[in-house]
Design a protein around this motif. Structure first.
Motif, mmCIF file in Angstrom:
data_model
loop_
_atom_site.group_PDB
_atom_site.id
_atom_site.type_symbol
_atom_site.label_atom_id
_atom_site.label_comp_id
_atom_site.label_asym_id
_atom_site.label_seq_id
_atom_site.Cartn_x
_atom_site.Cartn_y
_atom_site.Cartn_z
ATOM 1 N N LEU A 224 0.809 -1.215 0.000
ATOM 2 C CA LEU A 224 0.000 0.000 0.000
ATOM 3 C C LEU A 224 0.842 1.264 0.000
ATOM 4 O O LEU A 224 0.404 2.302 -0.459
ATOM 5 C CB LEU A 224 -0.917 0.006 1.228
ATOM 6 C CG LEU A 224 -1.984 -1.086 1.260
ATOM 7 C CD1 LEU A 224 -2.692 -1.094 2.606
ATOM 8 C CD2 LEU A 224 -2.971 -0.896 0.135
ATOM 9 N N GLY A 225 2.031 1.182 0.559
ATOM 10 C CA GLY A 225 2.907 2.335 0.680
ATOM 11 C C GLY A 225 3.748 2.206 1.929
ATOM 12 O O GLY A 225 3.965 1.098 2.430
ATOM 13 N N VAL A 226 4.198 3.352 2.432
ATOM 14 C CA VAL A 226 5.021 3.367 3.640
ATOM 15 C C VAL A 226 4.449 4.376 4.623
ATOM 16 O O VAL A 226 3.747 5.310 4.241
ATOM 17 C CB VAL A 226 6.507 3.705 3.331
ATOM 18 C CG1 VAL A 226 7.145 2.637 2.466
ATOM 19 C CG2 VAL A 226 6.644 5.068 2.685
ATOM 20 N N PRO B 100 7.191 -0.265 5.533
ATOM 21 C CA PRO B 100 6.267 -0.622 4.450
ATOM 22 C C PRO B 100 4.980 -1.202 5.028
ATOM 23 O O PRO B 100 5.001 -1.864 6.065
ATOM 24 C CB PRO B 100 7.038 -1.681 3.652
ATOM 25 C CG PRO B 100 8.044 -2.232 4.597
ATOM 26 C CD PRO B 100 8.361 -1.143 5.582
ATOM 27 N N VAL B 101 3.858 -0.937 4.359
ATOM 28 C CA VAL B 101 2.567 -1.443 4.793
ATOM 29 C C VAL B 101 1.997 -2.344 3.704
ATOM 30 O O VAL B 101 1.880 -1.942 2.553
ATOM 31 C CB VAL B 101 1.579 -0.297 5.117
ATOM 32 C CG1 VAL B 101 0.217 -0.852 5.510
ATOM 33 C CG2 VAL B 101 2.133 0.582 6.231
ATOM 34 N N ILE B 102 1.670 -3.562 4.115
ATOM 35 C CA ILE B 102 1.181 -4.595 3.204
ATOM 36 C C ILE B 102 -0.325 -4.755 3.389
ATOM 37 O O ILE B 102 -0.804 -4.826 4.521
ATOM 38 C CB ILE B 102 1.862 -5.955 3.520
ATOM 39 C CG1 ILE B 102 3.385 -5.828 3.540
ATOM 40 C CG2 ILE B 102 1.401 -7.046 2.568
ATOM 41 C CD1 ILE B 102 4.015 -5.389 2.277
ATOM 42 N N ASP B 103 -1.060 -4.828 2.289
ATOM 43 C CA ASP B 103 -2.484 -5.172 2.318
ATOM 44 C C ASP B 103 -2.538 -6.693 2.362
ATOM 45 O O ASP B 103 -2.258 -7.358 1.372
ATOM 46 C CB ASP B 103 -3.169 -4.626 1.071
ATOM 47 C CG ASP B 103 -4.653 -4.956 0.999
ATOM 48 O OD1 ASP B 103 -5.093 -5.940 1.643
ATOM 49 O OD2 ASP B 103 -5.364 -4.246 0.283
ATOM 50 N N ASN C 250 10.740 -4.178 10.403
ATOM 51 C CA ASN C 250 9.371 -3.897 10.792
ATOM 52 C C ASN C 250 8.526 -3.728 9.545
ATOM 53 O O ASN C 250 8.910 -2.999 8.622
ATOM 54 C CB ASN C 250 9.274 -2.637 11.651
ATOM 55 C CG ASN C 250 9.819 -2.856 13.036
ATOM 56 O OD1 ASN C 250 9.894 -3.973 13.525
ATOM 57 N ND2 ASN C 250 10.210 -1.775 13.691
ATOM 58 N N VAL C 251 7.389 -4.400 9.519
ATOM 59 C CA VAL C 251 6.472 -4.331 8.393
ATOM 60 C C VAL C 251 5.076 -4.125 8.964
ATOM 61 O O VAL C 251 4.695 -4.768 9.942
ATOM 62 C CB VAL C 251 6.510 -5.636 7.549
ATOM 63 C CG1 VAL C 251 5.500 -5.593 6.428
ATOM 64 C CG2 VAL C 251 7.903 -5.886 7.007
ATOM 65 N N GLY C 252 4.307 -3.237 8.346
ATOM 66 C CA GLY C 252 2.928 -3.020 8.746
ATOM 67 C C GLY C 252 2.007 -3.918 7.939
ATOM 68 O O GLY C 252 2.199 -4.099 6.741
ATOM 69 N N VAL C 253 1.012 -4.471 8.602
ATOM 70 C CA VAL C 253 0.038 -5.339 7.951
ATOM 71 C C VAL C 253 -1.336 -4.708 8.147
ATOM 72 O O VAL C 253 -1.802 -4.566 9.284
ATOM 73 C CB VAL C 253 0.057 -6.757 8.573
ATOM 74 C CG1 VAL C 253 -1.004 -7.623 7.941
ATOM 75 C CG2 VAL C 253 1.423 -7.390 8.417
#
Length: 185
Positions: A63-65, A74-77, A108-111
């Protein structure tokens, strides 16, 4: 009432610690009306959906950062990562910040998920192996199937779901490398 002998006390202590080791805590969350779980040992924090900065030429599941206290995350859908329709962002959406091991380092990764439910303890004997068929996500993404109140919850193997090597391969040679996904320190 009888007093406990030191040996009985130590046996109860050992039995109690074995019971604690057998139960793990999992954060449960919703994604497309299905309930999933992640071990809390991988989770750093949960934040509300915030402003994302889109990165050009990324695949649909990235999705973006976001800027998380000065670090680029980074943010993952997760829905798109599973090959499903992208998440419709609403006020209940949350970003779960997960620590993913990338060799000797961690990332670190956002979900992005539809909603966070609760932290639950699932005894080891209530976790079944991942099914070899019939799941609508890749089998290596599933760590097991936890039984909660007579229903199954898919326990994700988040290290495989968010494998930087796997995602970098999906991005392709013409886009960005896994190194560019690492946060700026």
């Amino acid at each position: 009432m009888k007093a406990m002998t030191p040996i009985a006390k130590s046996l109860l202590t050992v039995a109690g610690s074995q019971n604690q080791e057998e139960q793990q805590q999992y954060l449960t969350f919703m994604l497309r009306s299905e309930t999933y779980a992640i071990s809390i040992l991988s989770i750093k924090e949960i934040i509300q959906h915030s402003q994302l900065t889109e990165v050009p030429r990324m695949p649909d599941f990235i999705l973006g950062v976001i800027n998380l206290r000065g670090a680029v995350v980074p943010v993952i859908d997760l829905s798109a990562r599973f090959g499903k329709r992208a998440i419709q962002v609403g006020r209940r959406n949350c970003i779960i910040i997960v620590e993913v091991n990338t060799g000797e380092e961690s990332q670190n990764v956002g979900v992005m998920v539809d909603a966070v439910n609760a932290v639950l303890e699932i005894p080891a004997h209530e976790i079944e192996p991942a099914p070899s068929f019939g799941s609508n996500i890749r089998a290596d993404f599933i760590a097991g199937m936890g039984k909660i109140n007579g229903k199954f919850v898919i326990i994700l193997n988040i290290q495989y779901v968010l494998s930087m090597d796997d995602m970098a391969a999906l991005v392709g040679a013409g886009y960005t490398s896994a190194v560019e996904l690492k946060p700026v320190e």
